[in-house]
Write a protein that holds these residues in place. Structure first.
Motif, PDB file in Angstrom:
ATOM      1  N   ALA A 170      45.217  68.005   8.973  1.00 38.81           N
ATOM      2  CA  ALA A 170      44.110  69.242  10.615  1.00 38.81           C
ATOM      3  C   ALA A 170      43.902  68.480  11.003  1.00 38.81           C
ATOM      4  O   ALA A 170      42.962  67.299  11.162  1.00 38.81           O
ATOM      5  CB  ALA A 170      43.577  70.223  10.159  1.00 38.81           C
ATOM      6  N   PRO A 171      44.776  68.807  12.812  1.00 35.77           N
ATOM      7  CA  PRO A 171      44.065  68.101  13.546  1.00 35.77           C
ATOM      8  C   PRO A 171      42.442  67.186  13.865  1.00 35.77           C
ATOM      9  O   PRO A 171      42.140  68.688  14.377  1.00 35.77           O
ATOM     10  CB  PRO A 171      44.722  68.478  15.153  1.00 35.77           C
ATOM     11  CG  PRO A 171      44.785  69.631  14.569  1.00 35.77           C
ATOM     12  CD  PRO A 171      45.010  69.585  12.817  1.00 35.77           C
ATOM     13  N   SER A 172      42.201  66.558  13.625  1.00 36.05           N
ATOM     14  CA  SER A 172      41.135  65.810  13.939  1.00 36.05           C
ATOM     15  C   SER A 172      40.485  65.295  15.595  1.00 36.05           C
ATOM     16  O   SER A 172      40.862  65.628  15.888  1.00 36.05           O
ATOM     17  CB  SER A 172      40.608  64.570  13.423  1.00 36.05           C
ATOM     18  OG  SER A 172      41.258  63.743  13.883  1.00 36.05           O
ATOM     19  N   ARG A 173      38.632  65.345  15.902  1.00 36.40           N
ATOM     20  CA  ARG A 173      39.174  65.577  16.883  1.00 36.40           C
ATOM     21  C   ARG A 173      39.240  64.335  17.536  1.00 36.40           C
ATOM     22  O   ARG A 173      39.486  64.287  18.297  1.00 36.40           O
ATOM     23  CB  ARG A 173      37.130  65.214  16.672  1.00 36.40           C
ATOM     24  CG  ARG A 173      36.501  65.375  18.057  1.00 36.40           C
ATOM     25  CD  ARG A 173      35.074  64.758  17.592  1.00 36.40           C
ATOM     26  NE  ARG A 173      34.735  64.055  17.729  1.00 36.40           N
ATOM     27  CZ  ARG A 173      34.021  62.884  18.495  1.00 36.40           C
ATOM     28  NH1 ARG A 173      32.632  64.329  19.339  1.00 36.40           N
ATOM     29  NH2 ARG A 173      33.703  62.151  18.817  1.00 36.40           N
ATOM     30  N   ARG A 174      39.811  62.608  17.098  1.00 36.74           N
ATOM     31  CA  ARG A 174      39.913  61.632  17.339  1.00 36.74           C
ATOM     32  C   ARG A 174      41.401  62.472  17.445  1.00 36.74           C
ATOM     33  O   ARG A 174      41.806  61.638  18.541  1.00 36.74           O
ATOM     34  CB  ARG A 174      40.511  60.749  16.365  1.00 36.74           C
ATOM     35  CG  ARG A 174      40.636  59.167  16.316  1.00 36.74           C
ATOM     36  CD  ARG A 174      40.208  58.530  15.398  1.00 36.74           C
ATOM     37  NE  ARG A 174      41.470  57.245  15.675  1.00 36.74           N
ATOM     38  CZ  ARG A 174      42.739  57.127  15.440  1.00 36.74           C
ATOM     39  NH1 ARG A 174      43.732  58.579  14.608  1.00 36.74           N
ATOM     40  NH2 ARG A 174      43.300  56.549  15.957  1.00 36.74           N
ATOM     41  N   GLU A 175      42.007  62.874  16.910  1.00 34.59           N
ATOM     42  CA  GLU A 175      43.758  62.870  17.326  1.00 34.59           C
ATOM     43  C   GLU A 175      43.670  63.748  18.084  1.00 34.59           C
ATOM     44  O   GLU A 175      44.568  63.614  19.080  1.00 34.59           O
ATOM     45  CB  GLU A 175      45.038  63.907  15.932  1.00 34.59           C
ATOM     46  CG  GLU A 175      44.362  62.536  14.702  1.00 34.59           C
ATOM     47  CD  GLU A 175      45.224  63.332  13.387  1.00 34.59           C
ATOM     48  OE1 GLU A 175      44.840  64.338  13.340  1.00 34.59           O
ATOM     49  OE2 GLU A 175      46.221  63.961  13.338  1.00 34.59           O
TER      50      GLU A 175
ATOM     51  N   LYS B 177      44.193  61.374   4.477  1.00 36.98           N
ATOM     52  CA  LYS B 177      43.607  62.405   5.361  1.00 36.98           C
ATOM     53  C   LYS B 177      44.016  63.411   5.597  1.00 36.98           C
ATOM     54  O   LYS B 177      45.566  64.361   5.368  1.00 36.98           O
ATOM     55  CB  LYS B 177      44.100  61.609   6.501  1.00 36.98           C
ATOM     56  CG  LYS B 177      43.979  62.288   8.132  1.00 36.98           C
ATOM     57  CD  LYS B 177      44.822  61.869   9.256  1.00 36.98           C
ATOM     58  CE  LYS B 177      44.362  62.820  10.467  1.00 36.98           C
ATOM     59  NZ  LYS B 177      44.426  63.980  10.001  1.00 36.98           N
ATOM     60  N   ASN B 178      42.921  64.811   5.527  1.00 29.53           N
ATOM     61  CA  ASN B 178      43.297  65.801   5.989  1.00 29.53           C
ATOM     62  C   ASN B 178      44.533  66.686   7.173  1.00 29.53           C
ATOM     63  O   ASN B 178      44.394  65.300   8.237  1.00 29.53           O
ATOM     64  CB  ASN B 178      42.127  66.656   6.662  1.00 29.53           C
ATOM     65  CG  ASN B 178      42.045  68.321   6.651  1.00 29.53           C
ATOM     66  OD1 ASN B 178      43.385  68.466   6.779  1.00 29.53           O
ATOM     67  ND2 ASN B 178      41.081  69.377   6.252  1.00 29.53           N
TER      68      ASN B 178
ATOM     69  N   THR C 184      47.318  56.720   6.331  1.00 31.12           N
ATOM     70  CA  THR C 184      46.060  56.151   5.789  1.00 31.12           C
ATOM     71  C   THR C 184      45.938  55.268   4.374  1.00 31.12           C
ATOM     72  O   THR C 184      46.382  56.667   2.989  1.00 31.12           O
ATOM     73  CB  THR C 184      44.298  56.588   6.080  1.00 31.12           C
ATOM     74  OG1 THR C 184      44.991  58.375   5.852  1.00 31.12           O
ATOM     75  CG2 THR C 184      44.547  56.951   7.559  1.00 31.12           C
TER      76      THR C 184
ATOM     77  N   HIS D 296      49.596  62.636  15.878  1.00 27.36           N
ATOM     78  CA  HIS D 296      49.472  63.676  14.401  1.00 27.36           C
ATOM     79  C   HIS D 296      49.570  62.433  13.609  1.00 27.36           C
ATOM     80  O   HIS D 296      50.706  62.143  13.675  1.00 27.36           O
ATOM     81  CB  HIS D 296      49.823  64.502  14.631  1.00 27.36           C
ATOM     82  CG  HIS D 296      49.645  65.204  12.482  1.00 27.36           C
ATOM     83  ND1 HIS D 296      50.426  65.314  12.201  1.00 27.36           N
ATOM     84  CD2 HIS D 296      48.313  65.982  12.552  1.00 27.36           C
ATOM     85  CE1 HIS D 296      49.683  65.912  11.195  1.00 27.36           C
ATOM     86  NE2 HIS D 296      48.874  66.212  11.160  1.00 27.36           N
TER      87      HIS D 296
END
Lengths: 240, 230
Positions: free
Chosen positions: A87-92, A84-85, A80, A74
Motif C-alpha cells: 500500500a502507498p506509504s506516506r513517504r511514497e 514492504k507493505n 527492501t 511505488h
C-alpha cells in the motif's frame, strides 16, 4: 559513525567521496507502455513506464488547455530487506508528488489539452537515492513516449557522511550519515527542478554538496543521452 | 545557402542558433532553438525542424486516417483513430442535412467494429476531431489486414512521391491504404500480406537509417525467393 569513511578516505563500498555508483540505463524495455525505461543506480533497480496522452478519467479533472500529469512512485514488496507493505506509504505519496513537480517543468503540457499523462515508477530493488534515479528514469520514459519536452531531468544526490560532503549516498550512508540532499536539474536550461534536504549543512557545506550533486547530475545526463541515442539511432551511428 | 544540415537530437538538445521563421518540434529561448523530441533535426536557411522518431498521433485537418467504429449515439459514430482524442463521424455528414434519427438507422451504414477510411474534416485544440467519409475511396473498408506502426514513421512508409509504397506494393502484389495515424490496411493475396507486414515492420524499426528502400527491396526479394524454394 566514522566507519562510513576509512582512513584512506574511501567509503564502505570502496568509492571515493566524489564518486558515483555504477549506473546502467536502458530505454524502451516494455512493449505495452507508450514509453519506458529501466535504470540501475548501484543496487537500485527501477522501472519507469509512461502511458498517454490519453483521456482523463474522471472527466471533471481534465483541464481545457493542457494535459495533467499523474505520477506514481511505488516500491515493490520485495524491494527492501524486510517485506514492504505494497500500500502507498506516506513517504511514497510524498515522493510521487515531488517527482511529479520535478517533471512538470520539463514537459510542454499545453500541447496536449484535455488529456492525462501517467508516469509509473516502480522500484524493484532499493538502496538509497531512488527518487533521483526515479526522476532520471521517468524522464527517459517520457522522451521515449515522444511527448514534447523542453529538457530531460537528471537526478543525483549528495550528502554528508562522517562529517564530510559526499556524492550519491547509498542506504546505509543515508541512514547513518548526517545529511542527504537529492537534486534534479534540467541540464540544458541550467535549472534546478528538485531539491530536498534531510539533515543539516553549513552554508559552505551546502554549496560544496550542491556543486558535487550538480556534477553528478551532469554525469547522469550523459548516460541518459547515451541510452536514448542507442535505442533510437543504434550504436556508432551518431553524428556529432 | 539552401544546404540542409542534419543531426540526431534528444529533447533539450540545442539544435541551432539564429533567426528562423518556420519551426517544428523545437522551442526557442532567445535565439537558441532546442529540440522537444527524439529525432532527426534539419536546419535550412529559414527553417528548423525536428522529425520525431516516436510519439502519439495528433490529428490535422485533411489527414487521411484509418479508424475503427467503437460506439454510436443518435447523432454520430465514435471512431478510434489511434490518437488520444476519439474522433466523431456525424450522422448528418453521412445521411445528409435532412438526417432524422427517427427515419435513418446509423447501424445500416456502419456497425461497431467496422474499419473505415476517413478524412479529418475539422479539428482544433478545443474540440475532438470530426471525420468525413464523403470522397472517392472513403468509407467502410471491407477486406484486408490492418497493421499498426508508429504514426511518426508514416512519411517513410510513403517515401518520396510514394516511392516506398510502390516498392512494397509491386513486391507483394498487395494494395496499401496508409492512414496518417499509423494504421495501414493491406489487401491482396495472403502470402503478399505476410510479406508486406514484414516490410512495414522493417520500415517502422529502421525508419531513421539511410537507403531504406534498398533494405526493403532486399527483404522482399529474399522472402519471396524463400517461398519459391519451399
Amino acid at each position: 559513525m566514522s566507519n562510513l569513511v576509512n582512513s584512506k578516505g574511501l567509503r564502505q563500498d570502496g568509492r571515493k567521496l566524489n564518486e558515483l555508483r555504477p549506473i546502467k540505463m536502458e530505454v524502451g524495455v516494455l512493449e505495452n507502455a507508450d514509453g519506458s525505461a529501466y535504470i540501475e543506480f548501484g543496487k537500485n533497480k527501477i522501472m519507469a513506464a509512461v502511458y498517454g496522452p490519453k483521456d482523463v478519467h474522471p472527466k471533471h479533472m481534465s483541464v481545457p488547455d493542457r494535459a495533467i500529469l499523474r505520477c506514481r512512485y511505488h516500491m515493490t514488496p520485495f524491494s527492501t530487506d524486510t517485506r514492504k507493505n505494497p500500500a502507498p506509504s506516506r513517504r511514497e505519496i510524498e515522493i510521487s508528488k515531488v517527482i511529479r513537480e520535478a517533471l512538470e517543468p520539463t514537459l510542454i503540457l499545453t500541447d496536449y489539452p484535455r488529456t492525462a499523462i501517467a508516469v509509473y515508477i516502480e522500484v524493484l530493488q532499493s538502496d538509497g537515492g531512488s527518487r533521483c534515479a526515479g526522476v532520471s528514469a521517468a524522464s527517459l520514459a517520457l522522451a521515449d513516449a515522444g511527448i514534447n519536452m523542453t529538457d530531460l531531468a537528471a537526478g543525483c544526490a549528495a550528502g554528508k557522511i562522517a562529517g564530510k560532503v559526499a556524492l550519491d549516498l547509498d542506504d546505509t550512508e543515508d541512514k547513518e550519515g548526517d545529511a542527504d540532499m537529492p537534486l534534479a536539474i534540467l541540464p540544458n536550461l541550467g535549472k534546478v527542478t528538485l531539491l530536498q534536504l534531510d539533515g543539516k549543512f553549513t552554508r559552505k557545506e551546502f554549496e560544496q554538496a550542491f556543486n558535487l550533486a550538480k556534477d553528478g547530475c551532469m554525469k547522469v545526463y550523459e548516460l541518459q543521452r547515451k541510452a536514448l541515442t542507442e535505442k533510437y539511432f543504434g550504436k556508432g551511428e551518431v553524428e556529432a | 545557402m539552401s544546404e540542409i544540415k542534419r543531426k540526431y537530437v534528444i529533447p533539450g538538445e540545442l539544435v541551432t542558433e539564429g533567426k528562423y521563421n518556420r519551426t517544428t518540434n523545437v522551442f526557442r529561448v532567445d535565439d537558441k532553438f532546442y529540440s522537444t523530441r527524439v529525432g532527426m533535426a534539419e536546419v535550412s536557411s529559414d527553417s528548423v525542424r525536428v522529425i520525431p522518431l516516436s510519439g502519439p498521433y495528433i490529428p490535422r485537418v485533411d489527414d487521411l486516417v484509418v479508424g475503427k467504429i467503437v460506439d454510436y449515439s443518435a447523432f454520430a459514430w465514435e471512431v478510434n483513430i489511434n490518437s488520444f482524442f476519439s474522433a466523431y463521424l456525424l450522422a448528418q455528414s453521412v445521411f445528409g442535412r435532412d438526417y432524422s434519427p427517427a427515419r435513418d438507422s446509423l447501424t445500416n451504414k456502419f456497425a461497431i467494429g467496422d474499419v473505415i477510411l476517413a478524412k479529418v474534416s475539422a479539428f482544433d485544440r478545443t474540440r475532438d476531431p470530426l471525420l468525413s467519409v464523403s470522397g472517392p475511396g472513403l468509407g467502410r473498408i471491407n477486406r484486408g489486414e490492418v497493421v499498426k506502426i508508429s504514426s511518426t514513421k508514416v512519411p517513410r512508409v510513403i517515401g518520396k512521391k510514394g516511392s516506398m509504397i510502390k516498392t512494397v506494393e509491386s513486391g507483394t502484389n498487395c494494395r496499401l491504404t496508409v492512414g496518417q495515424n499509423g494504421l495501414i490496411v493491406i489487401s491482396g493475396p495472403a502470402e503478399g500480406i505476410l510479406l508486406a507486414i514484414d516490410a512495414l515492420n522493417l520500415i517502422d524499426k529502421e525508419a531513421h537509417t539511410a537507403d531504406l528502400t534498398q533494405k526493403v527491396q532486399n527483404l522482399l526479394s529474399r522472402l519471396s525467393e524463400g517461398e519459391k524454394n519451399e
